[in-house]
Design an enzyme around this catalytic site. Structure first.
Site, PDB file in Angstrom:
ATOM      1  CE  LYS A  11       0.808   1.603   4.355  1.00  0.00           C
ATOM      2  NZ  LYS A  11       1.703   2.665   4.582  1.00  0.00           N
ATOM      3  CB  ALA A 106      12.023  -1.733   7.651  1.00  0.00           C
ATOM      4  N   GLY A 108       7.537   1.250   4.828  1.00  0.00           N
ATOM      5  CA  GLY A 108       6.359   2.123   4.793  1.00  0.00           C
ATOM      6  C   GLY A 108       5.342   1.674   3.760  1.00  0.00           C
ATOM      7  CB  ALA A 110       1.323  -2.026   4.728  1.00  0.00           C
ATOM      8  N   GLY A 111       4.245  -4.163   3.992  1.00  0.00           N
ATOM      9  CA  GLY A 111       4.531  -5.512   3.487  1.00  0.00           C
ATOM     10  C   GLY A 111       4.200  -6.584   4.514  1.00  0.00           C
ATOM     11  CG  ASP A 146      -0.758   0.166   8.125  1.00  0.00           C
ATOM     12  OD1 ASP A 146      -1.561   1.072   8.463  1.00  0.00           O
ATOM     13  OD2 ASP A 146       0.430   0.381   7.820  1.00  0.00           O
TER      14      ASP A 146
END
Ligand code: C5P
Length: 326
Positions: A11, A106, A108, A110-111, A146
């Site tokens: 995302k 890491a 940003g 949302a993995g 998230d």
């Protein structure tokens, strides 16, 4: 043996405003989230055998820095379902989860949250739980802020600590260039903690004020621009409060953002807007066509000339987790 393969997309945040503190220690947010096509691939295999398992959940990942223990959000998602639905999940036996990591970590994007969402969706299917999307989102919120958005996917307004998600129609035809330095990540707790240290004097604390701010994002100009697929306006209205803490202390991220905003001619051509996603350090640019995105990728690569910089051309996607084989 039962098997299910899913995509777990990244995302980006088109809008991220920190509006206040919460009693639970998190922040009250007003966000617009957007799925992109770039995705991890999650394979879930369940094996029944007479042998007793010491560990019901096993995680494998092709990325050496992804933990395979209980700290992995995909592991936490499987544990949560084992805990809540022991009878249904008993038939699955050993649960093997293989993460084919395509997304940077890491970052940003949302993995990890998306991987957890894919495990919730996949195990719901394999165990025949028949959970509704609101039920899946409630479980997802227990794993991370998230994760509910990742369950829903597409385009959504997210408020509360990020877990109150309302889907909206996706903007059409937006291409995305993502950029991240391979060996550099930003910790999400660090970003929020630093923001609180620097800007908490501006936080809204009364409930009426908080509600007004939440309502404002629902009827705000970004949501209106998205509803009209007004791509130029979407680009101009990109906003992320966390840039205010990340960019000053991480000059390479600021330089990457600047290179993206400079567009394909160095004067801003073709690029609709550029911004850091979430708590960073991934920076994205929005463009109207794939050719423009490829041209911008080549120009940013040439301008920054850094072998540590990874760039991906992808697209805004109207869908989230997708089952590709079951
Ligand atoms: O919910 P999640 O585990 O993704 O959050 C990671 C960290 O980000 C939290 O521990 C907290 O420090 C920060 N955070 C926050 N407010 C939010 C979401 C996250 O302060 N709404």
């Amino acid at each position: 043996m039962k098997r299910c393969v899913l995509t777990a997309p990244a995302k980006i945040n088109l809008y991220l405003e920190i509006i206040g503190d919460r009693p639970d220690g998190f922040h009250e947010l007003a966000m617009v989230m957007q799925s992109v096509a770039l995705a991890d691939r999650i394979e879930i295999v369940s094996r029944t055998s007479m042998a007793q398992f010491t560990q019901r959940i096993q995680i494998r990942c092709n990325h050496p820095d992804v933990p395979t223990d209980e700290s992995n959000l995909a592991h936490q998602a499987a544990s949560l379902l084992l805990d809540r639905f022991p009878d249904h999940l008993a038939q699955l036996g050993l649960i093997e989860i293989t993460i084919d990591k395509q997304l940077p970590i890491a970052a940003g994007l949302a993995g990890g949250s998306s991987n957890a969402a894919a495990v919730l969706v996949g195990l719901d299917l394999l165990a025949g739980l028949g959970l509704t999307q609101p039920e899946l989102c409630d479980l997802a919120a227990e794993i991370g802020s998230d994760v509910p958005f990742c369950v829903m996917g597409g385009t959504a307004i997210a408020t509360g600590r990020g877990e109150q998600v309302t889907s909206i129609p996706s903007p059409l035809g937006l291409w995305v260039l993502l950029g991240k330095y391979r060996h550099f990540g930003i910790s999400t707790p660090w970003a929020y903690k630093t923001f609180r240290q620097q800007f908490s004097d501006r936080y809204i604390s009364d409930t009426v004020g908080l509600k007004q701010r939440r309502d404002r994002v629902h009827s705000g100009s970004m949501v209106e621009a998205i509803s009209h697929s007004d791509r130029a306006a979407i680009g101009q209205l990109l906003y992320n409060d966390l840039e205010r803490v990340a960019l000053p202390v991480h000059p390479p991220v600021a330089a990457l953002r600047q290179a993206m905003a400079a567009g394909t001619d160095g004067q801003g051509a073709d690029v609709l807007g550029a911004m850091m996603s979430g708590s960073g350090p991934t920076v994205f640019a929005l463009l109207e066509t794939e050719d423009q995105a490829v041209n911008l990728r080549d120009r940013v690569q040439a301008t920054l000339d850094d072998p540590d910089l990874d760039l991906w051309v992808t697209q805004c996607s109207p869908t989230g987790i997708t089952v590709i084989d079951a």
